[in-house]
Design an enzyme around this catalytic site. Sequence first.
Site, PDB file in Angstrom:
ATOM      1  N   ARG A  44       0.657  -1.330   0.038  1.00 18.25           N
ATOM      2  CA  ARG A  44      -0.099   0.121   0.031  1.00 18.25           C
ATOM      3  C   ARG A  44       0.777   1.254   0.003  1.00 18.25           C
ATOM      4  NH1 ARG A  44      -3.741  -0.898   4.931  1.00 18.25           N
ATOM      5  NH2 ARG A  44      -2.954  -3.121   5.022  1.00 18.25           N
ATOM      6  N   GLU A  58       0.768  -5.184  13.397  1.00 13.44           N
ATOM      7  CA  GLU A  58      -0.386  -5.309  14.295  1.00 13.44           C
ATOM      8  C   GLU A  58      -1.062  -6.499  14.405  1.00 13.44           C
ATOM      9  OE1 GLU A  58      -3.669  -2.697  13.308  1.00 13.44           O
ATOM     10  OE2 GLU A  58      -4.725  -2.737  15.155  1.00 13.44           O
TER      11      GLU A  58
HETATM   12  O1  LIG Z   1       2.437   0.511  11.634  1.00 18.98           O
HETATM   13  P1  LIG Z   1       2.150  -0.847  11.398  1.00 18.98           P
HETATM   14  O2  LIG Z   1       1.673  -1.600  12.659  1.00 18.98           O
HETATM   15  O3  LIG Z   1       3.600  -1.686  10.793  1.00 18.98           O
HETATM   16  O4  LIG Z   1       1.031  -1.345  10.498  1.00 18.98           O
HETATM   17  C1  LIG Z   1       0.971  -0.459   9.094  1.00 18.98           C
HETATM   18  C2  LIG Z   1       1.296  -1.145   8.002  1.00 18.98           C
HETATM   19  O5  LIG Z   1       0.529  -2.333   7.720  1.00 18.98           O
HETATM   20  C3  LIG Z   1      -0.102  -2.217   6.500  1.00 18.98           C
HETATM   21  O6  LIG Z   1       0.733  -2.891   5.705  1.00 18.98           O
HETATM   22  P2  LIG Z   1       0.460  -4.490   5.485  1.00 18.98           P
HETATM   23  O7  LIG Z   1       1.685  -5.140   6.357  1.00 18.98           O
HETATM   24  O8  LIG Z   1      -0.753  -5.172   6.140  1.00 18.98           O
HETATM   25  O9  LIG Z   1       0.803  -4.881   3.804  1.00 18.98           O
HETATM   26  P3  LIG Z   1       0.190  -4.218   2.657  1.00 18.98           P
HETATM   27  O10 LIG Z   1       0.613  -2.861   2.459  1.00 18.98           O
HETATM   28  O11 LIG Z   1       0.973  -5.323   1.566  1.00 18.98           O
HETATM   29  O12 LIG Z   1      -1.278  -4.342   2.478  1.00 18.98           O
HETATM   30  C4  LIG Z   1      -0.129  -0.636   6.271  1.00 18.98           C
HETATM   31  O13 LIG Z   1       0.043  -0.563   4.770  1.00 18.98           O
HETATM   32  C5  LIG Z   1       1.206  -0.365   6.858  1.00 18.98           C
HETATM   33  O14 LIG Z   1       2.462  -0.380   6.103  1.00 18.98           O
HETATM   34  N1  LIG Z   2      -6.261  -1.267  11.501  1.00 18.03           N
HETATM   35  C1  LIG Z   2      -5.649  -1.418  10.145  1.00 18.03           C
HETATM   36  N2  LIG Z   2      -6.296  -1.088   8.842  1.00 18.03           N
HETATM   37  C2  LIG Z   2      -5.681  -0.938   7.853  1.00 18.03           C
HETATM   38  N3  LIG Z   2      -4.430  -1.340   7.666  1.00 18.03           N
HETATM   39  C3  LIG Z   2      -3.753  -1.667   8.796  1.00 18.03           C
HETATM   40  N4  LIG Z   2      -2.423  -1.939   8.852  1.00 18.03           N
HETATM   41  C4  LIG Z   2      -2.139  -2.258  10.141  1.00 18.03           C
HETATM   42  N5  LIG Z   2      -3.269  -2.102  10.915  1.00 18.03           N
HETATM   43  C5  LIG Z   2      -4.303  -1.833  10.011  1.00 18.03           C
END
Ligand SMILES: O=P(O)(O)OC[C@H]1O[C@H](OP(=O)(O)OP(=O)(O)O)[C@H](O)[C@@H]1O
Ligand SMILES: Nc1ncnc2[nH]cnc12
Length: 191
Positions: A59, A96
């Site tokens: 993302r 998370e």
């Molecule tokens: O602050 P944090 O607890 O680290 O969470 C935030 C991260 O989680 C999500 O990515 P995710 O790892 O779900 O991967 P994606 O971008 O591939 O969906 C989001 O895009 C952030 O990069």
């Molecule tokens: N609560 C949340 N919603 C969307 N993206 C996330 N990445 C980590 N925590 C998330």
Amino acid sequence: MESLRQYVRDIPDFPKPGILFRDITPMLANPEALTAAVDAMAVPFVDAGVEVIAAAEARGFIFAAPLAMKLNAGFVPIRKPGKLPFDMHSFAYELEYGTDELQIHVDGVKKGQRVLLVDDLLATGGTMEACCRLLEKCDAEIVGCSFLIHLEVLGGAARLSPYQVQSVLTYGQDDEEAELSIQNRQPGPSV
Ligand SMILES: O=P(O)(O)OC[C@H]1O[C@H](OP(=O)(O)OP(=O)(O)O)[C@H](O)[C@@H]1O
Ligand SMILES: Nc1ncnc2[nH]cnc12
């Protein structure tokens, strides 16, 4: 900018029970909202001399490339293991809802280059902290971290100290409590 909130959809218990997922796909699908989001993420950094935007997949990439073009900067990808073909730095971190590892090419950023880190959302801060550690391994100058969404109650910003943290939409304790009470409300007896 609060009107952008209407394009963020709340999905309870995704991807695991207890997680309130902030789904930005409605915002991405709307051209005006997407443009407003990218513009707002750039505003605090327009005069910061940013040379490189770095972001973690997936993302983070969505916002990184348009921000790089807007700030006249290059884009350097930070990727999950097994994706980068050249020599790389690695850093493992906690999410998370799980654990992961991120990598950057050793020559992605030159020593002293001014880098803005970008992601869609700040939750625990584990992902962005890993990105900071990777850029520190490159001896980059970290200008700051720009997010679309900041989930304040998870305390991620503290993990990014001393770097400047900016976000467009902030979700605080009140938002979490209000939304959880709506989710937990039982349907009343029909009359
Ligand atoms: O602050 P944090 O607890 O680290 O969470 C935030 C991260 O989680 C999500 O990515 P995710 O790892 O779900 O991967 P994606 O971008 O591939 O969906 C989001 O895009 C952030 O990069
Ligand atoms: N609560 C949340 N919603 C969307 N993206 C996330 N990445 C980590 N925590 C998330």
